[in-house]
Enzyme design. Structure first.
Site, PDB file in Angstrom:
ATOM      1  N   GLY A   1      46.234  29.131  24.751  1.00  0.00           N
ATOM      2  CA  GLY A   1      47.329  28.346  25.297  1.00  0.00           C
ATOM      3  C   GLY A   1      48.677  28.951  24.999  1.00  0.00           C
ATOM      4  O   GLY A   1      49.335  29.515  25.870  1.00  0.00           O
TER       5      GLY A   1
ATOM      6  N   ASP B   1      42.834  19.729  27.599  1.00  0.00           N
ATOM      7  CA  ASP B   1      42.651  19.095  26.292  1.00  0.00           C
ATOM      8  C   ASP B   1      42.933  17.597  26.353  1.00  0.00           C
ATOM      9  O   ASP B   1      44.066  17.185  26.629  1.00  0.00           O
ATOM     10  CB  ASP B   1      43.585  19.732  25.262  1.00  0.00           C
TER      11      ASP B   1
ATOM     12  N   MET C   1      38.511  15.370  22.985  1.00  0.00           N
ATOM     13  CA  MET C   1      38.771  15.125  21.566  1.00  0.00           C
ATOM     14  C   MET C   1      39.062  13.640  21.412  1.00  0.00           C
ATOM     15  O   MET C   1      40.177  13.216  21.105  1.00  0.00           O
ATOM     16  CB  MET C   1      39.953  15.987  21.101  1.00  0.00           C
TER      17      MET C   1
ATOM     18  N   HIS D   1      37.911  18.980  27.643  1.00  0.00           N
ATOM     19  CA  HIS D   1      37.562  19.018  26.216  1.00  0.00           C
ATOM     20  C   HIS D   1      37.944  17.670  25.622  1.00  0.00           C
ATOM     21  O   HIS D   1      39.115  17.402  25.372  1.00  0.00           O
ATOM     22  CB  HIS D   1      38.312  20.179  25.558  1.00  0.00           C
TER      23      HIS D   1
ATOM     24  N   MET E   1      43.155  14.185  24.263  1.00  0.00           N
ATOM     25  CA  MET E   1      43.283  13.659  22.899  1.00  0.00           C
ATOM     26  C   MET E   1      43.662  12.180  22.958  1.00  0.00           C
ATOM     27  O   MET E   1      44.505  11.790  23.765  1.00  0.00           O
ATOM     28  CB  MET E   1      44.349  14.436  22.126  1.00  0.00           C
TER      29      MET E   1
ATOM     30  N   MET F   1      35.744  25.742  17.549  1.00  0.00           N
ATOM     31  CA  MET F   1      37.171  25.638  17.275  1.00  0.00           C
ATOM     32  C   MET F   1      37.550  26.558  16.114  1.00  0.00           C
ATOM     33  O   MET F   1      36.936  26.516  15.048  1.00  0.00           O
ATOM     34  CB  MET F   1      37.546  24.196  16.926  1.00  0.00           C
TER      35      MET F   1
ATOM     36  N   GLY G   1      44.068  19.148  17.657  1.00  0.00           N
ATOM     37  CA  GLY G   1      45.109  18.141  17.663  1.00  0.00           C
ATOM     38  C   GLY G   1      46.448  18.639  18.163  1.00  0.00           C
ATOM     39  O   GLY G   1      47.203  17.902  18.792  1.00  0.00           O
TER      40      GLY G   1
ATOM     41  N   HIS H   1      41.430  25.050  30.859  1.00  0.00           N
ATOM     42  CA  HIS H   1      41.073  24.171  29.753  1.00  0.00           C
ATOM     43  C   HIS H   1      42.006  22.966  29.705  1.00  0.00           C
ATOM     44  O   HIS H   1      43.228  23.114  29.635  1.00  0.00           O
ATOM     45  CB  HIS H   1      41.152  24.954  28.440  1.00  0.00           C
TER      46      HIS H   1
ATOM     47  N   SER I   1      44.757  27.166  28.186  1.00  0.00           N
ATOM     48  CA  SER I   1      44.846  25.760  27.789  1.00  0.00           C
ATOM     49  C   SER I   1      46.155  25.161  28.257  1.00  0.00           C
ATOM     50  O   SER I   1      47.242  25.629  27.891  1.00  0.00           O
ATOM     51  CB  SER I   1      44.739  25.639  26.269  1.00  0.00           C
TER      52      SER I   1
ATOM     53  N   ASP J   1      38.198  28.562  20.742  1.00  0.00           N
ATOM     54  CA  ASP J   1      39.488  27.935  21.032  1.00  0.00           C
ATOM     55  C   ASP J   1      40.302  27.783  19.750  1.00  0.00           C
ATOM     56  O   ASP J   1      39.849  27.162  18.789  1.00  0.00           O
ATOM     57  CB  ASP J   1      39.236  26.555  21.654  1.00  0.00           C
ATOM     58  N   GLY J   2      41.525  28.370  19.757  1.00  0.00           N
ATOM     59  CA  GLY J   2      42.437  28.167  18.638  1.00  0.00           C
ATOM     60  C   GLY J   2      43.022  29.456  18.098  1.00  0.00           C
ATOM     61  O   GLY J   2      42.289  30.292  17.565  1.00  0.00           O
TER      62      GLY J   2
END
Length: 216
Positions: free
Chosen positions: A196, A34, A67, A65, A36, A136, A141, A32, A7, A174-175
């Site tokens: 990440g 992200d 978000m 991704h 946001m 997730m 966030g 990946h 990520s 992911d996470g």
């Protein structure tokens, strides 16, 4: 072997192209990205222009991704900028099936994303249409969050549903993914791991990536 998708949220933004090149050479399978919007999640990150600028640094598939609150308005911009996979959240108030079909008709892979508090049954109606499911294991966030162990049951249920219905979508997680948690999610059905902070906080990206590759 599972696939590893670093990520970029945890990469060094001052040299993003160089970071993308390094993780590509280190053996990543995907990258990946992200996105946001500061509304769907309390943070603002990358837009399509940044994705387009890093596309030239790697041959790997790029996952966007999203978000964001209105993915139906923006997914095509990310596709045109070089994204190969588009992820939209089940929590968005949109016609998910319509967007999934549009993404696939555009020649891209469609991924449905689900957050930790959302009941897993919410995604069942679209599972036979998607290419990927992203589960997730942190609340989205911010990078570097702690893995939520309660979500492991959700991964297992999606894998069981896939087998029962004879579907072939990939399960991505992911996470909070590190050497310890990667083994847990793989044992419960994960095919792709997004990581990440764990990867980018190490000096040797290849060593970090390979340390996540437990056999299924």
């Amino acid at each position: 072997m599972v696939k590893i998708s670093p990520s970029l949220l945890s990469a060094d933004f001052s040299k993003l192209g160089e970071e993308v090149k390094k993780i590509t050479e280190a053996g990543a399978d995907l990258i990946h990205f992200d996105v946001m919007d500061g509304h769907f999640v309390p943070n603002i990150t990358f837009g399509p222009l940044i994705l387009k600028s890093i596309r030239k640094f790697t041959h790997l598939p790029l996952e966007a991704h999203l978000m964001i609150t209105n993915p139906e308005k923006y997914w095509k911009e990310f596709a045109d900028s070089g994204a190969d996979i588009i992820g939209i959240h089940i929590e968005c108030k949109v016609d998910h099936l319509s967007i999934i079909k549009e993404i696939q008709q555009y020649g891209k892979k469609a991924c449905i994303v689900i957050n930790p508090p959302t009941p897993v049954e919410k995604i069942y109606p679209v599972l036979k249409y998607v290419d990927m499911v992203l589960i997730m294991t942190v609340n989205p966030g911010f990078g570097g969050q702690k893995f939520i162990y309660e979500v492991v049951e959700k991964i297992r249920k999606v894998d069981e549903y896939r087998k029962m219905e004879k579907l072939d979508f990939e399960i991505e997680v992911d996470g909070g993914i590190n050497r310890e948690t990667s083994k847990i999610v793989i044992e419960n059905g994960a095919d792709i791991l997004v990581s990440g902070f764990y990867i980018f906080s190490g000096k040797d990206y290849k060593e970090r990536i390979e340390s996540l590759r437990w056999k299924k």
